[in-house]
Motif scaffolding. Structure first.
Motif, short mmCIF file in Angstrom:
data_model
loop_
_atom_site.label_atom_id
_atom_site.label_comp_id
_atom_site.label_asym_id
_atom_site.label_seq_id
_atom_site.Cartn_x
_atom_site.Cartn_y
_atom_site.Cartn_z
N VAL A 192 0.85 -1.20 0.00
CA VAL A 192 0.00 0.00 0.00
C VAL A 192 0.89 1.25 0.00
O VAL A 192 1.73 1.41 0.87
CB VAL A 192 -0.95 0.01 1.22
CG1 VAL A 192 -1.73 1.31 1.30
CG2 VAL A 192 -1.88 -1.18 1.19
N PRO A 193 0.70 2.15 -0.98
CA PRO A 193 1.49 3.38 -1.01
C PRO A 193 1.15 4.30 0.17
O PRO A 193 -0.02 4.39 0.56
CB PRO A 193 1.11 4.05 -2.32
CG PRO A 193 0.16 3.16 -3.02
CD PRO A 193 -0.20 2.04 -2.11
N MET A 194 2.18 4.95 0.71
CA MET A 194 1.98 5.81 1.87
C MET A 194 2.70 7.14 1.67
O MET A 194 3.85 7.16 1.27
CB MET A 194 2.47 5.11 3.13
CG MET A 194 1.74 3.80 3.33
SD MET A 194 1.99 3.06 4.92
CE MET A 194 1.22 1.47 4.63
N ILE A 195 1.97 8.21 1.96
CA ILE A 195 2.50 9.56 1.82
C ILE A 195 2.60 10.19 3.21
O ILE A 195 1.66 10.15 3.98
CB ILE A 195 1.58 10.44 0.93
CG1 ILE A 195 1.44 9.83 -0.46
CG2 ILE A 195 2.13 11.87 0.85
CD1 ILE A 195 0.43 10.55 -1.35
N LEU A 196 3.76 10.76 3.51
CA LEU A 196 4.02 11.42 4.79
C LEU A 196 4.05 12.92 4.55
O LEU A 196 4.67 13.39 3.59
CB LEU A 196 5.36 10.94 5.34
CG LEU A 196 5.79 11.41 6.71
CD1 LEU A 196 4.82 10.91 7.78
CD2 LEU A 196 7.19 10.90 7.02
N THR A 197 3.35 13.68 5.40
CA THR A 197 3.36 15.14 5.28
C THR A 197 3.88 15.76 6.59
O THR A 197 3.78 15.14 7.65
CB THR A 197 1.94 15.70 5.00
OG1 THR A 197 1.09 15.42 6.11
CG2 THR A 197 1.36 15.11 3.74
N SER A 198 4.43 16.97 6.48
CA SER A 198 4.90 17.66 7.68
C SER A 198 4.94 19.16 7.44
O SER A 198 5.26 19.61 6.35
CB SER A 198 6.30 17.17 8.06
OG SER A 198 6.79 17.90 9.16
N GLU A 199 4.62 19.90 8.50
CA GLU A 199 4.75 21.37 8.46
C GLU A 199 6.15 21.80 8.87
O GLU A 199 6.65 22.81 8.41
CB GLU A 199 3.74 22.00 9.42
CG GLU A 199 2.42 22.27 8.80
CD GLU A 199 1.47 22.95 9.78
OE1 GLU A 199 0.69 23.77 9.29
OE2 GLU A 199 1.50 22.67 10.98
N THR A 200 6.76 21.03 9.76
CA THR A 200 8.03 21.46 10.35
C THR A 200 9.26 20.88 9.67
O THR A 200 10.31 21.50 9.68
CB THR A 200 8.08 21.08 11.84
OG1 THR A 200 7.87 19.67 11.97
CG2 THR A 200 7.00 21.82 12.62
N VAL A 201 9.14 19.71 9.09
CA VAL A 201 10.28 19.06 8.46
C VAL A 201 10.14 19.19 6.95
O VAL A 201 9.06 19.03 6.40
CB VAL A 201 10.35 17.56 8.86
CG1 VAL A 201 11.49 16.85 8.15
CG2 VAL A 201 10.49 17.42 10.36
N ARG A 202 11.23 19.50 6.28
CA ARG A 202 11.23 19.62 4.83
C ARG A 202 11.77 18.34 4.21
O ARG A 202 12.50 17.59 4.86
CB ARG A 202 12.09 20.81 4.38
CG ARG A 202 11.59 22.14 4.90
CD ARG A 202 10.30 22.53 4.21
NE ARG A 202 9.69 23.68 4.87
CZ ARG A 202 8.42 23.74 5.22
NH1 ARG A 202 7.61 22.76 4.99
NH2 ARG A 202 7.94 24.81 5.80
N ALA A 203 11.46 18.11 2.96
CA ALA A 203 11.92 16.91 2.25
C ALA A 203 13.44 16.82 2.30
O ALA A 203 14.14 17.80 2.08
CB ALA A 203 11.44 16.95 0.81
N GLY A 204 13.94 15.65 2.63
CA GLY A 204 15.38 15.42 2.69
C GLY A 204 16.03 15.74 4.01
O GLY A 204 17.19 15.38 4.23
N GLU A 205 15.34 16.39 4.94
CA GLU A 205 15.92 16.73 6.23
C GLU A 205 15.98 15.54 7.18
O GLU A 205 16.76 15.53 8.11
CB GLU A 205 15.11 17.85 6.92
CG GLU A 205 15.30 19.20 6.30
CD GLU A 205 14.52 20.27 7.04
OE1 GLU A 205 13.92 19.99 8.11
OE2 GLU A 205 14.50 21.41 6.56
N ARG A 206 15.14 14.55 6.93
CA ARG A 206 15.04 13.42 7.85
C ARG A 206 14.67 12.18 7.04
O ARG A 206 13.88 12.25 6.11
CB ARG A 206 13.94 13.73 8.86
CG ARG A 206 13.78 12.74 9.94
CD ARG A 206 12.79 13.24 10.97
NE ARG A 206 12.21 12.09 11.64
CZ ARG A 206 11.23 12.15 12.49
NH1 ARG A 206 10.68 13.29 12.78
NH2 ARG A 206 10.78 11.07 13.07
#
Length: 144
Positions: free
Chosen positions: A77-91
């Protein structure tokens, strides 16, 4: 008529959750919501989902840990993670895609969900070898 794709949305912000649910339902998706990781695991274990959209900053269990649990249950099952505080590639994360909140329009979010829910993750199907026709074998045997 094609069956509706079923999406699990997880976010501890009820307002964000209701906006996402409305956005997706008006595009023809069937949407279930959870406010935390435990609710999400219970729902995911009892139903079939075509995609999971979760926030990183959840109480008790962050979104990355949640995705780890859900991938153990159903890795395709594909899963998408979203965040307000972390940007792509930071973690590092275990999601199939990462979207920073506020960095994409609702139309871009819908398009990402459409593409990812259309193709499930997991092993590709094996291609069947082409079959020879029986009468071709007979013709080549008579010709020789």
């Amino acid at each position: 008529m094609r069956p509706k794709k079923t999406i699990l949305c997880v976010d501890d912000n009820e307002q964000t959750l209701s906006v996402r649910k409305f956005l997706l339902e008006t595009r023809g998706y069937r949407v279930y919501t959870a406010l935390n990781g435990q609710e999400a695991i219970q729902l995911f274990s009892s139903m079939h989902f075509d995609l999971v959209l979760t926030d990183l900053g959840l109480p008790q269990m962050d979104g990355n840990a949640l995705i780890g649990h859900l991938k153990e249950i159903s890795p395709e099952v594909p899963m998408i993670l979203t965040s307000e505080t972390v940007r792509a590639g930071e973690r590092t994360h275990r999601a199939d895609a990462f979207l920073a909140k506020g960095c994409c329009t609702p139309a871009e979010l819908i398009e990402r969900i459409r593409v990812m829910s259309a193709r499930k993750r997991g092993p590709r199907k094996a291609v069947q070898p082409a079959m020879t026709r029986p009468h071709e074998d007979v013709l080549t045997a008579k010709a020789s």
